[in-house]
Design a protein around this motif. Structure first.
Motif, PDB file in Angstrom:
ATOM      1  N   ALA A  74     -43.991  -8.245 -10.856  1.00  8.49           N
ATOM      2  CA  ALA A  74     -43.189  -9.395 -11.269  1.00  8.49           C
ATOM      3  C   ALA A  74     -43.456  -9.412 -12.641  1.00  8.49           C
ATOM      4  O   ALA A  74     -44.406  -8.693 -13.220  1.00  8.49           O
ATOM      5  CB  ALA A  74     -43.869 -10.790 -10.635  1.00  8.49           C
ATOM      6  N   PRO A 150     -32.928  -5.197 -12.729  1.00  6.21           N
ATOM      7  CA  PRO A 150     -33.776  -4.759 -11.450  1.00  6.21           C
ATOM      8  C   PRO A 150     -33.420  -3.474 -10.922  1.00  6.21           C
ATOM      9  O   PRO A 150     -32.235  -3.115 -10.844  1.00  6.21           O
ATOM     10  CB  PRO A 150     -33.522  -5.969 -10.660  1.00  6.21           C
ATOM     11  CG  PRO A 150     -33.315  -7.204 -11.306  1.00  6.21           C
ATOM     12  CD  PRO A 150     -32.382  -6.527 -12.510  1.00  6.21           C
ATOM     13  N   ARG A 157     -37.390  -5.328  -8.761  1.00  6.65           N
ATOM     14  CA  ARG A 157     -37.890  -5.944  -9.846  1.00  6.65           C
ATOM     15  C   ARG A 157     -37.453  -4.857 -11.220  1.00  6.65           C
ATOM     16  O   ARG A 157     -37.124  -3.789 -11.086  1.00  6.65           O
ATOM     17  CB  ARG A 157     -39.372  -5.604  -9.740  1.00  6.65           C
ATOM     18  CG  ARG A 157     -39.987  -6.448  -8.239  1.00  6.65           C
ATOM     19  CD  ARG A 157     -40.076  -7.842  -8.571  1.00  6.65           C
ATOM     20  NE  ARG A 157     -41.006  -8.575  -7.456  1.00  6.65           N
ATOM     21  CZ  ARG A 157     -41.236  -9.733  -7.489  1.00  6.65           C
ATOM     22  NH1 ARG A 157     -40.967 -10.427  -8.539  1.00  6.65           N
ATOM     23  NH2 ARG A 157     -41.994 -10.101  -6.530  1.00  6.65           N
TER      24      ARG A 157
END
Length: 230
Positions: A74, A150, A157
Motif C-alpha cells: 500500500a 496499479p 497495487r
C-alpha cells in the motif's frame, strides 16, 4: 537490556522478549521480528528450532501484534505511523546492542512475513554491515510512491520507489517466498533482490514452488548456515 521497546509511536513501550544465550556470553545477537497476528513467541520458537545455543535472541512485539494496518504494498502513508514506529524500534534496539558491544557485524536481522518486510526495509534504510539479514516471505516496503497505474503483478497495487542512500557490502541476505504467496507478490521479491544486489548485498533468493505462506526447511538451513559463520 530493558524488557520493553524504545522509540516513538505505537510500537514503543511494547514487550521485548529475550531468549537464548545471555548477551555477555553470546557470539551473535539475533533480532527476530514477527509477522501480522503473530508474536515474539513465534520467533523464539524458530530460534529454538535452529538449535544454536550461543545466540542471544531479541524479539520485539508490535502493538496489537501488527506493525502496520494495510499491506506492505500500500502507499506508505496508509501504514503510518506504524511503519516509522517499527523502524524506530529496530533502530533503537540496534543502538542498545551497540552499547553492549554488539556492533552491526555481530547482529542478524530475521523476520517472517510482515516482520520480514520490516527487517529487510530496516537493513536497506540503515545500511549497516550486518552479520546477515533474512526476510522469510517478504520484500522491501520502499521509500515512496512511483508513477503509474496499479499493476497486476503487484496484486493490483501501484509500484514504489527504492531510493536508498547506503550500501550493504557483502552482507548475506535471504529473500524467501512461495511462488504463489497470497501476500507477497513474486514481482516485488525479484525487484527487491535487484535493489539489494545493487546495494552490494550477497543476495540469495529462494523461490518455493507452488502456493503457500510459511517458513520451510530450506530457509531454516540457510539461517543455520549463516548464523554459524564466524
Amino acid at each position: 537490556m530493558a524488557n520493553t521497546t524504545r522509540g516513538a509511536g505505537p510500537h514503543a513501550g511494547q514487550p521485548l522478549v529475550t531468549a537464548g544465550a545471555p548477551l555477555e556470553c553470546a557470539r551473535l545477537a539475533v533480532v527476530m521480528i514477527h509477522g501480522r497476528g503473530g508474536g515474539p513467541e513465534d520467533m523464539v520458537g524458530l530460534a529454538d528450532h535452529l538449535a544454536l545455543p550461543d545466540l542471544a535472541v531479541l524479539a520485539p512485539q508490535a502493538a496489537g501484534r501488527s506493525w502496520w494496518p494495510d499491506s506492505f504494498l500500500a502507499p506508505l502513508e496508509a501504514n503510518e505511523p506504524g511503519l516509522s514506529s517499527g523502524l524506530d524500534v529496530i533502530s533503537n534496539l540496534l543502538e542498545d546492542l551497540a552499547e553492549r558491544g554488539f556492533g552491526p557485524e555481530r547482529v542478524a536481522l530475521v523476520g517472517f512475513s510482515q516482520g520480514a518486510c520490516l527487517a529487510v526495509e530496516a537493513a536497506a534504510r540503515l545500511a549497516r554491515p550486518f552479520h546477515m539479514v533474512a526476510a522469510l516471505s517478504g520484500g522491501l516496503v520502499g521509500t515512496g510512491e512511483a508513477d503509474g497505474a496499479p499493476r497486476a503483478d503487484l496484486y493490483d497495487r501501484p509500484a514504489k520507489r527504492f531510493d536508498y542512500d547506503g550500501q550493504l557490502p557483502d552482507v548475506p541476505l535471504l529473500l524467501g517466498c512461495h511462488q504463489q504467496d497470497p501476500h507477497i507478490p513474486l514481482a516485488r521479491v525479484r525487484e527487491s533482490a535487484q535493489v539489494l544486489d545493487a546495494m552490494g548485498a550477497a543476495v540469495d533468493t529462494l523461490i518455493i514452488p507452488g502456493a503457500g505462506h510459511g517458513i520451510i526447511a530450506d530457509e531454516a538451513t540457510w539461517l543455520r548456515k549463516h548464523l554459524n559463520k564466524a
